[in-house]
Write an enzyme that holds these catalytic residues in place. Structure first.
Site, PDB file in Angstrom:
ATOM      1  N   ASP A  67     -72.613 -55.476  -0.627  1.00  0.00           N
ATOM      2  CA  ASP A  67     -73.776 -56.328  -0.353  1.00  0.00           C
ATOM      3  C   ASP A  67     -74.308 -56.996  -1.612  1.00  0.00           C
ATOM      4  O   ASP A  67     -73.893 -56.676  -2.720  1.00  0.00           O
ATOM      5  CB  ASP A  67     -74.881 -55.516   0.354  1.00  0.00           C
ATOM      6  CG  ASP A  67     -75.150 -54.172  -0.316  1.00  0.00           C
ATOM      7  OD1 ASP A  67     -74.653 -53.945  -1.438  1.00  0.00           O
ATOM      8  OD2 ASP A  67     -75.858 -53.348   0.278  1.00  0.00           O
ATOM      9  N   ASN A 136     -83.716 -44.252   5.210  1.00  0.00           N
ATOM     10  CA  ASN A 136     -83.901 -44.541   6.647  1.00  0.00           C
ATOM     11  C   ASN A 136     -82.559 -44.621   7.398  1.00  0.00           C
ATOM     12  O   ASN A 136     -82.500 -45.082   8.528  1.00  0.00           O
ATOM     13  CB  ASN A 136     -84.705 -45.833   6.842  1.00  0.00           C
ATOM     14  CG  ASN A 136     -83.974 -47.078   6.342  1.00  0.00           C
ATOM     15  OD1 ASN A 136     -82.828 -47.006   5.909  1.00  0.00           O
ATOM     16  ND2 ASN A 136     -84.641 -48.223   6.402  1.00  0.00           N
ATOM     17  N   HIS A 138     -79.844 -46.366   6.459  1.00  0.00           N
ATOM     18  CA  HIS A 138     -79.047 -47.598   6.362  1.00  0.00           C
ATOM     19  C   HIS A 138     -77.813 -47.385   5.496  1.00  0.00           C
ATOM     20  O   HIS A 138     -77.804 -46.551   4.583  1.00  0.00           O
ATOM     21  CB  HIS A 138     -79.890 -48.794   5.905  1.00  0.00           C
ATOM     22  CG  HIS A 138     -80.301 -48.828   4.462  1.00  0.00           C
ATOM     23  ND1 HIS A 138     -81.594 -48.645   4.045  1.00  0.00           N
ATOM     24  CD2 HIS A 138     -79.593 -49.063   3.341  1.00  0.00           C
ATOM     25  CE1 HIS A 138     -81.662 -48.763   2.733  1.00  0.00           C
ATOM     26  NE2 HIS A 138     -80.451 -49.012   2.276  1.00  0.00           N
ATOM     27  N   GLU A 143     -79.721 -52.254   8.191  1.00  0.00           N
ATOM     28  CA  GLU A 143     -80.964 -51.541   8.438  1.00  0.00           C
ATOM     29  C   GLU A 143     -80.983 -50.947   9.844  1.00  0.00           C
ATOM     30  O   GLU A 143     -80.190 -51.359  10.703  1.00  0.00           O
ATOM     31  CB  GLU A 143     -82.135 -52.527   8.287  1.00  0.00           C
ATOM     32  CG  GLU A 143     -82.306 -53.073   6.888  1.00  0.00           C
ATOM     33  CD  GLU A 143     -83.021 -52.092   5.954  1.00  0.00           C
ATOM     34  OE1 GLU A 143     -82.915 -50.868   6.169  1.00  0.00           O
ATOM     35  OE2 GLU A 143     -83.677 -52.566   5.018  1.00  0.00           O
TER      36      GLU A 143
END
Ligand code: GLP
Length: 250
Positions: A67, A136, A138, A143
């Site tokens: 990314d 979280n 991801h 996400e």
């Protein structure tokens, strides 16, 4: 899925580096997917050591990064381009022509994302994808709520992810809102996955990843479906796993 629990961050990093080095020795022209974030830094340090002291040869490998932030040029100190060159590539003999990192400044992002997917295919797919995990759940910048079949695309970052990453930026407003990221489906197409997690801050995310139901609300849970996934965590990250792991789970 194989869960390997190591005592601490350093042991986790060395174990991960061994897997990467084994692959390079077995297949010198392999395709490796690299990740950013604090977690893989120890693994990268160990690869650099292996290159300098043991002659581990990276000259024929091809790389694809997961990314990149949208809007940050490669020379920006918080771009993932900068991160990869500073923390790994400039210290090893990787061929820059075979390094691929999403272009955060691409004029046509959709077109770039399609090209990135094509490039991965052109090189025969990713042999081993290194992954960290967000608190979280991801992976890369997929996400919670990301389609589990998604491909490389632009994503809006969640507020909590921007908070997690703001320590690297001068002010909260400087943290980019968007990123280009390989999709969950892109990651799952890799022939092997190596997910690293360290510290108690990742314990909840790791518990859900290993023991939880598979859900787009926690994208990392999809690794349960991968045929060759390794999760290497330290005791902190493994601290809330409920099953008695003697080091391995299949
Ligand atoms: C970012 C990256 C992820 C990484 C995550 C966790 O969101 N896009 O690839 O896994 O941070 O980073 P850290 O390893 O610093 O906890």
């Amino acid at each position: 899925m194989l869960v390997i629990i190591k005592k601490n961050y350093d042991e986790m990093s060395v174990e991960g580096a061994k897997m990467v080095a084994d692959l390079i020795r077995r297949k010198p022209n392999c395709v490796i997917g690299f990740a950013t974030g604090g977690t893989p830094l120890g693994l990268y340090k160990e690869l650099i050591r292996m290159h300098k002291e043991e002659g581990l040869d990276f000259s024929k490998i091809t790389t694809f990064n997961l990314d990149e932030y949208v809007g940050l040029p490669p020379e920006h100190s918080q771009s993932y381009h900068f991160f990869m060159w500073e923390n790994l590539f400039k210290h090893i003999n990787v061929d820059p022509r075979y390094v691929h990192i999403p272009q955060g400044m691409a004029v046509d992002i959709d077109e770039f994302c399609d090209w990135y997917e094509e490039r991965i295919k052109y090189y025969g797919g990713i042999d081993l994808q290194i992954l960290g995990i967000g608190a979280n759940g991801h992976i890369a910048f997929n996400e919670p709520g990301s389609s589990l079949g998604s491909r490389t695309r632009i994503k809006t970052l969640k507020q909590e992810t921007r908070w997690d990453n703001k320590r690297f930026f001068e002010s909260d407003d400087d943290v980019p809102q968007y990123a280009i990221t390989m999709g969950v489906g892109t990651i799952m197409d890799s022939k092997a996955l190596l997910l690293l997690a360290s510290g108690k801050g990742k314990a909840t995310a790791i518990k859900a990843t290993v023991e939880g139901p598979i859900t787009a609300l926690h994208p990392a849970t999809i690794v349960q479906m991968h045929r060759k996934a390794f999760i290497i965590c330290d005791e902190g990250a493994a601290s809330t796993l409920s099953t008695e792991y003697s080091g391995y789970l299949s």
